[in-house]
Scaffold this motif. Structure first.
Motif, short mmCIF file in Angstrom:
data_model
loop_
_atom_site.label_atom_id
_atom_site.label_comp_id
_atom_site.label_asym_id
_atom_site.label_seq_id
_atom_site.Cartn_x
_atom_site.Cartn_y
_atom_site.Cartn_z
N PRO A 340 0.74 -1.28 -0.09
CA PRO A 340 -0.12 -0.06 0.06
C PRO A 340 0.91 1.23 0.06
CG PRO A 340 -0.87 -1.58 1.70
CD PRO A 340 0.62 -2.08 1.17
N ILE A 341 0.56 2.27 -0.84
CA ILE A 341 1.38 3.30 -0.72
C ILE A 341 1.27 4.14 0.57
CG2 ILE A 341 1.38 5.82 -1.84
CD1 ILE A 341 0.47 4.51 -4.41
N TRP A 342 0.21 4.19 1.25
CA TRP A 342 0.18 5.02 2.50
C TRP A 342 0.08 3.63 3.71
CZ3 TRP A 342 -2.10 7.19 -1.82
CH2 TRP A 342 -1.99 8.45 -1.86
N SER A 343 0.93 3.63 4.38
CA SER A 343 1.44 2.95 5.72
C SER A 343 1.50 3.49 6.89
CB SER A 343 2.71 1.82 5.35
OG SER A 343 2.22 1.19 4.23
N PRO A 344 1.26 3.11 7.96
CA PRO A 344 1.38 3.71 9.19
C PRO A 344 2.90 4.21 9.37
CG PRO A 344 0.22 1.85 9.73
CD PRO A 344 0.66 1.60 8.40
N ASP A 345 3.82 3.68 8.68
CA ASP A 345 5.29 4.18 9.14
C ASP A 345 5.83 5.12 8.00
OD1 ASP A 345 5.31 2.06 7.08
OD2 ASP A 345 7.26 1.58 7.22
N LYS A 346 5.14 4.75 6.76
CA LYS A 346 5.58 5.91 5.77
C LYS A 346 4.66 5.99 4.51
CE LYS A 346 10.04 4.13 5.38
NZ LYS A 346 11.18 3.46 4.87
N LEU A 347 5.02 6.70 3.65
CA LEU A 347 4.27 6.63 2.28
C LEU A 347 5.33 6.38 1.29
CD1 LEU A 347 2.28 9.91 1.56
CD2 LEU A 347 3.50 8.50 -0.28
N ASP A 373 -7.93 10.62 5.17
CA ASP A 373 -7.90 9.40 5.59
C ASP A 373 -7.32 8.41 4.47
OD1 ASP A 373 -8.94 6.86 6.73
OD2 ASP A 373 -10.76 6.88 5.29
N ASP A 374 -6.07 7.64 5.23
CA ASP A 374 -5.33 6.78 4.65
C ASP A 374 -5.95 5.73 3.76
OD1 ASP A 374 -3.25 8.33 5.20
OD2 ASP A 374 -2.20 7.16 6.47
N ARG A 375 -7.21 5.13 4.47
CA ARG A 375 -7.90 3.88 3.84
C ARG A 375 -8.39 4.61 2.45
NH1 ARG A 375 -12.00 0.89 7.24
NH2 ARG A 375 -10.54 1.54 8.94
N GLU A 376 -9.07 5.53 2.58
CA GLU A 376 -9.61 6.16 1.18
C GLU A 376 -8.43 6.71 0.15
OE1 GLU A 376 -12.28 6.53 -0.05
OE2 GLU A 376 -12.29 8.30 -1.21
N ARG A 377 -7.30 7.22 0.66
CA ARG A 377 -6.23 7.38 -0.19
C ARG A 377 -5.75 6.01 -0.73
NH1 ARG A 377 -4.09 10.79 4.52
NH2 ARG A 377 -3.90 12.89 3.76
N ASN A 378 -5.48 4.90 -0.17
CA ASN A 378 -5.13 3.84 -0.64
C ASN A 378 -6.23 3.27 -1.48
OD1 ASN A 378 -2.51 3.27 0.21
ND2 ASN A 378 -3.40 2.66 2.47
#
Ligand SMILES: Cc1cc2nc3c(=O)[nH]c(=O)nc-3n(C[C@H](O)[C@H](O)[C@H](O)COP(=O)(O)OP(=O)(O)OC[C@H]3O[C@@H](n4cnc5c(N)ncnc54)[C@H](O)[C@@H]3O)c2cc1C
Length: 465
Positions: A340-347, A373-378
């Motif tokens: 995933p492009i957006w993860s909790p540690d980094k993009l 929202d990272d889920r929406e971004r992913n």
């Protein structure tokens, strides 16, 4: 240790992708970005490129969204008359220097830590100057962005992937332009764009074809450059041809053979079905010159080189005296696992639509700035991959087409993408009703659904329900 630096975004890598991401981000969010790169300036691998390299695609598709690279002019002379300008390496480096200094640094919202190595130490972010040796901790208020995930490997910075005896001269392609002796024979090792550039350059310097041996472990498929142009009719026509060919293709190889028939794909030797499909673009004039090379070695990868012979996977070839072995065998594109492009540690910057790393990095910057929202971004920006084989090329196009539909369904993203010169699919609103565009769009929609389903099958990529 020095006092911590503070920033909103720490972007690791000031290559084309880190620059394109940063540009779109600061254009749409009031944030501070710190770029860090072990190279001293912006531009990434171009700073170590061979001096005669050009983009293989149009300049308009490369760089950052806010600032066009080149003039957007069609070439009016030379073998590519009628095709878009392609920047040379000197122009690309000057362009990134301009964007960095005149747009980023002058704004006070972007800083560059050049000549510096990034490393994570637990939750800490450390940047060490390769010049002074000083390490600075960086306190990151929002995100760390990895803009190195797809960083290509190039011959200048990657050793040749074979054993070299002491008595033979092996040099990266860069050294061709700074020889201090004249080899009697050139052995070009590699199947991709770098090798083709090297051969075309040698021929242009007057080296006769019989003084060149081309070690081609795999034969490559390449896209006819005329089919990848910043013109919506050309872009729609290419998409229509890909979908039409896929719709009736019996296999991934058959897809490529059909695309060759429809003047999209090129191969150097029509008696060999290529297995490599990184698919850079190639000019018809370049193809003609490449076909003049008669000494082609197809015995797999080189394992060992001495002054007398090349030892390959499937045989041994004698080397003429005073040969230079030209290393064009770095893999170029990289194939890390898609995450995933957006993860909790980094993009982690990756492609989203097929190909076009700069557009994809800019899209990621825009989505980072405009969604919370990272889920929406992913969901909007699933990762895609670079291709290596006919099947993975099919998979890239299937994934990329689905992603383009998903992010394109958001009105603001569609409007942004349509105004972005890096986007190969953009159509200026004033041209939407032009008869040629409507006709090309109709051809595409005729084959789209069947073609997409078949591309997914050929690439072993399940389509979303
Ligand atoms: C010869 C060639 C021609 C190409 N032509 C085209 C073209 O016409 N069109 C196109 O779209 N694409 C083209 N590409 C592909 C494209 O340039 C690349 O895929 C992509 O744009 C490269 O940008 P990048 O930012 O991913 O990587 P890079 O340019 O490699 O930048 C990554 C940077 O990260 C830095 N870095 C890595 N790790 C660290 C660390 N730990 N600390 C500090 N810094 C670090 C590196 O020093 C590097 O400068 C071409 C590639 C090559 C090799």
């Amino acid at each position: 240790m020095a006092r911590p630096l503070e920033t909103d975004y720490l972007v690791i890598g000031a290559g084309a992708m880190g620059m394109a991401f940063t540009d779109a981000l600061v254009d749409h969010a009031d944030v501070h970005v710190t770029l860090v790169d072990r190279r001293h300036a912006a531009g990434g691998h171009w700073l170590d490129a061979y001096p005669f390299v050009q983009l293989h695609q149009a300049s308009l598709f490369y760089g950052v969204a806010s600032t066009v690279l080149g003039t957007g002019m069609v070439q009016s002379t030379g073998p590519e008359r009628g095709l878009q300008h392609r920047a040379r390496v000197s122009e690309i480096c000057a362009y990134f220097d301009h964007v960095l200094h005149d747009r980023f640094l002058r704004s006070g919202r972007v800083a560059l830590l050049g000549g510096s190595e990034y490393r994570a130490d637990g939750a800490s972010h450390l940047v060490t100057s390769l010049v002074s040796g000083e390490t600075v901790p960086v306190s990151v208020r929002r995100r760390v962005v990895d803009a190195t995930h797809l960083s290509p490997t190039i011959p200048a910075t990657t050793p040749a992937p074979f054993h070299v005896a002491d008595d033979v001269r092996v040099a990266p392609i860069n050294d061709l332009a700074r020889l201090t002796w004249t080899p009697r024979h050139y052995v070009v090792v590699g199947s991709g764009k770098t090798a083709t550039d090297g051969i075309i350059w040698l021929l242009a310097q007057g080296v006769p074809q019989d003084r060149i041996t081309w070690v081609r472990p795999r034969d490559p498929w390449m896209l006819d450059r005329a089919t990848v142009q910043p013109d919506p009719v050309v872009a729609l026509d290419l998409a229509a041809k890909i979908m039409a060919a896929a719709a009736s293709a019996g296999s991934a190889d058959d897809l490529f053979l059909r695309l060759e028939t429809s003047a999209v794909m090129l191969r150097i030797d029509r008696s060999v079905v290529p297995t490599m499909a990184k698919a850079p673009t190639l000019g018809a004039w370049e193809l003609e010159r490449l076909r003049t090379i008669e000494h082609v070695v197809r015995l797999g990868h080189v394992k060992h080189v001495t002054a007398r012979e090349l030892v390959l996977d499937r045989g041994v070839v004698a080397l003429p005296p005073s040969s230079l072995v030209v290393h064009c065998a770095a893999s170029g594109l990289r194939y890390p696992p898609m995450v995933p492009i957006w993860s909790p540690d980094k993009l982690r910057l990756q492609t989203i639509r097929a190909g076009f790393p700069c557009f994809n990095a800019a899209l990621t910057g825009y989505v980072e700035a405009t969604r919370d929202d990272d889920r929406e971004r992913n969901r909007l920006c699933p990762p895609c991959e670079y291709p290596d084989s006919p099947a993975s090329w099919a998979r890239m196009h299937a994934r990329g087409a689905i992603a383009t539909r998903t992010f394109g369904a958001e009105p603001d993203i569609a409007a942004w993408a349509n105004g972005c010169a890096l986007n190969p699919s953009r159509i200026e609103p004033s041209r939407r009703d032009a008869p040629a565009i409507r006709a090309a769009a109709a051809r595409l929609s005729e084959h789209l659904e069947r073609g997409l389903a078949r591309l997914a099958e050929l690439g072993d990529e399940p389509l979303p329900a």
